[in-house]
Design a protein around this motif. Structure first.
Motif, PDB file in Angstrom:
ATOM      1  N   LEU A 263       0.773  -1.110  -0.146  1.00 46.30           N
ATOM      2  CA  LEU A 263      -0.032  -0.035  -0.123  1.00 46.30           C
ATOM      3  C   LEU A 263       0.832   1.307   0.136  1.00 46.30           C
ATOM      4  O   LEU A 263       0.660   2.258  -0.551  1.00 46.30           O
ATOM      5  CB  LEU A 263      -0.906   0.021   1.165  1.00 46.30           C
ATOM      6  N   HIS A 264       2.031   1.042   0.501  1.00 47.66           N
ATOM      7  CA  HIS A 264       3.012   2.465   0.573  1.00 47.66           C
ATOM      8  C   HIS A 264       3.456   2.596  -0.637  1.00 47.66           C
ATOM      9  O   HIS A 264       3.646   3.673  -1.121  1.00 47.66           O
ATOM     10  CB  HIS A 264       4.165   2.127   1.501  1.00 47.66           C
ATOM     11  N   ILE A 265       3.849   1.306  -1.312  1.00 49.95           N
ATOM     12  CA  ILE A 265       4.400   1.391  -2.853  1.00 49.95           C
ATOM     13  C   ILE A 265       3.372   2.161  -3.714  1.00 49.95           C
ATOM     14  O   ILE A 265       3.469   2.936  -4.529  1.00 49.95           O
ATOM     15  CB  ILE A 265       4.818   0.110  -3.300  1.00 49.95           C
ATOM     16  N   LEU A 266       2.209   1.745  -3.654  1.00 45.10           N
ATOM     17  CA  LEU A 266       0.815   2.166  -4.297  1.00 45.10           C
ATOM     18  C   LEU A 266       0.478   3.587  -4.233  1.00 45.10           C
ATOM     19  O   LEU A 266       0.365   4.508  -5.101  1.00 45.10           O
ATOM     20  CB  LEU A 266      -0.400   1.414  -4.023  1.00 45.10           C
ATOM     21  N   ASP A 267       0.684   3.891  -2.865  1.00 47.40           N
ATOM     22  CA  ASP A 267       0.576   5.472  -2.460  1.00 47.40           C
ATOM     23  C   ASP A 267       1.758   6.354  -2.865  1.00 47.40           C
ATOM     24  O   ASP A 267       1.394   7.215  -3.790  1.00 47.40           O
ATOM     25  CB  ASP A 267       0.701   5.484  -1.106  1.00 47.40           C
TER      26      ASP A 267
ATOM     27  N   GLY B  40      -5.639   7.664  -9.314  1.00 43.47           N
ATOM     28  CA  GLY B  40      -6.760   7.386  -8.169  1.00 43.47           C
ATOM     29  C   GLY B  40      -7.834   6.690  -8.507  1.00 43.47           C
ATOM     30  O   GLY B  40      -8.715   5.881  -8.102  1.00 43.47           O
ATOM     31  N   VAL B  41      -8.476   7.156  -9.878  1.00 43.23           N
ATOM     32  CA  VAL B  41      -9.416   6.610 -10.804  1.00 43.23           C
ATOM     33  C   VAL B  41      -9.410   5.126 -10.883  1.00 43.23           C
ATOM     34  O   VAL B  41     -10.242   4.106 -10.721  1.00 43.23           O
ATOM     35  CB  VAL B  41      -9.908   7.478 -11.703  1.00 43.23           C
ATOM     36  N   ALA B  42      -8.054   4.851 -11.551  1.00 43.74           N
ATOM     37  CA  ALA B  42      -7.704   3.397 -11.913  1.00 43.74           C
ATOM     38  C   ALA B  42      -7.514   2.500 -10.503  1.00 43.74           C
ATOM     39  O   ALA B  42      -8.152   1.435 -10.700  1.00 43.74           O
ATOM     40  CB  ALA B  42      -6.511   3.277 -12.611  1.00 43.74           C
ATOM     41  N   VAL B  43      -7.358   2.941  -9.328  1.00 44.72           N
ATOM     42  CA  VAL B  43      -7.276   2.036  -8.313  1.00 44.72           C
ATOM     43  C   VAL B  43      -8.639   2.092  -7.624  1.00 44.72           C
ATOM     44  O   VAL B  43      -8.872   0.745  -7.511  1.00 44.72           O
ATOM     45  CB  VAL B  43      -6.368   2.947  -7.218  1.00 44.72           C
ATOM     46  N   ALA B  44      -9.555   3.066  -7.899  1.00 38.53           N
ATOM     47  CA  ALA B  44     -11.004   2.991  -7.238  1.00 38.53           C
ATOM     48  C   ALA B  44     -11.898   1.947  -8.377  1.00 38.53           C
ATOM     49  O   ALA B  44     -12.349   1.172  -7.695  1.00 38.53           O
ATOM     50  CB  ALA B  44     -11.326   4.191  -7.473  1.00 38.53           C
ATOM     51  N   ALA B  45     -11.364   1.993  -9.711  1.00 39.18           N
ATOM     52  CA  ALA B  45     -12.037   0.847 -10.595  1.00 39.18           C
ATOM     53  C   ALA B  45     -11.718  -0.430 -10.294  1.00 39.18           C
ATOM     54  O   ALA B  45     -12.353  -1.337 -10.267  1.00 39.18           O
ATOM     55  CB  ALA B  45     -11.762   1.505 -11.772  1.00 39.18           C
ATOM     56  N   ALA B  46     -10.401  -0.677 -10.082  1.00 38.08           N
ATOM     57  CA  ALA B  46      -9.904  -2.078  -9.610  1.00 38.08           C
ATOM     58  C   ALA B  46     -10.528  -2.416  -8.327  1.00 38.08           C
ATOM     59  O   ALA B  46     -10.976  -3.745  -8.258  1.00 38.08           O
ATOM     60  CB  ALA B  46      -8.420  -1.918  -9.656  1.00 38.08           C
ATOM     61  N   ILE B  47     -10.456  -1.699  -7.393  1.00 40.95           N
ATOM     62  CA  ILE B  47     -10.977  -2.400  -6.182  1.00 40.95           C
ATOM     63  C   ILE B  47     -12.559  -2.378  -6.251  1.00 40.95           C
ATOM     64  O   ILE B  47     -13.098  -3.452  -5.601  1.00 40.95           O
ATOM     65  CB  ILE B  47     -10.822  -0.982  -5.141  1.00 40.95           C
ATOM     66  N   GLY B  48     -13.340  -1.516  -6.992  1.00 45.22           N
ATOM     67  CA  GLY B  48     -14.802  -1.710  -7.460  1.00 45.22           C
ATOM     68  C   GLY B  48     -15.091  -3.123  -8.090  1.00 45.22           C
ATOM     69  O   GLY B  48     -15.914  -3.921  -7.576  1.00 45.22           O
ATOM     70  N   GLN B  49     -14.246  -3.304  -8.917  1.00 47.08           N
ATOM     71  CA  GLN B  49     -14.492  -4.769  -9.794  1.00 47.08           C
ATOM     72  C   GLN B  49     -14.234  -5.847  -8.958  1.00 47.08           C
ATOM     73  O   GLN B  49     -14.793  -6.838  -8.968  1.00 47.08           O
ATOM     74  CB  GLN B  49     -13.336  -4.692 -10.911  1.00 47.08           C
TER      75      GLN B  49
END
Length: 71
Positions: free
Chosen positions: A19-23, A33-42
């Motif tokens: 999560l630190h690397i992703l941040d 951030g939109v791509a991360v939110a879409a991946a988590i939503g899927q």
């Protein structure tokens, strides 16, 4: 190095470091951030649909078992 993490287990440290690397990647603009939110939503949608499918399967299996055995 153990003082850098809040997590106590090795699995928790792995999750925390990823999560630190992703941040950091989001901070540098490598990932939006939109791509991360879409991946988590899927991921959440996939888990919910999988749980629903298992429930339907087990219900159908129970009905078929009840239909086979005489009262």
């Amino acid at each position: 190095m153990k003082d850098w993490f809040w997590a106590k287990s090795s699995k928790g440290r792995l999750i925390e470091s990823s999560l630190h690397i992703l941040d950091g990647a989001i901070g540098f603009g490598l990932v939006t951030g939109v791509a991360v939110a879409a991946a988590i939503g899927q991921l959440i949608l996939g888990v919910l649909l999988g749980v629903f499918a298992c429930g339907v399967f087990f219900r159908m299996a129970r009905r078929a078992k009840a239909r086979r055995s005489p009262p």
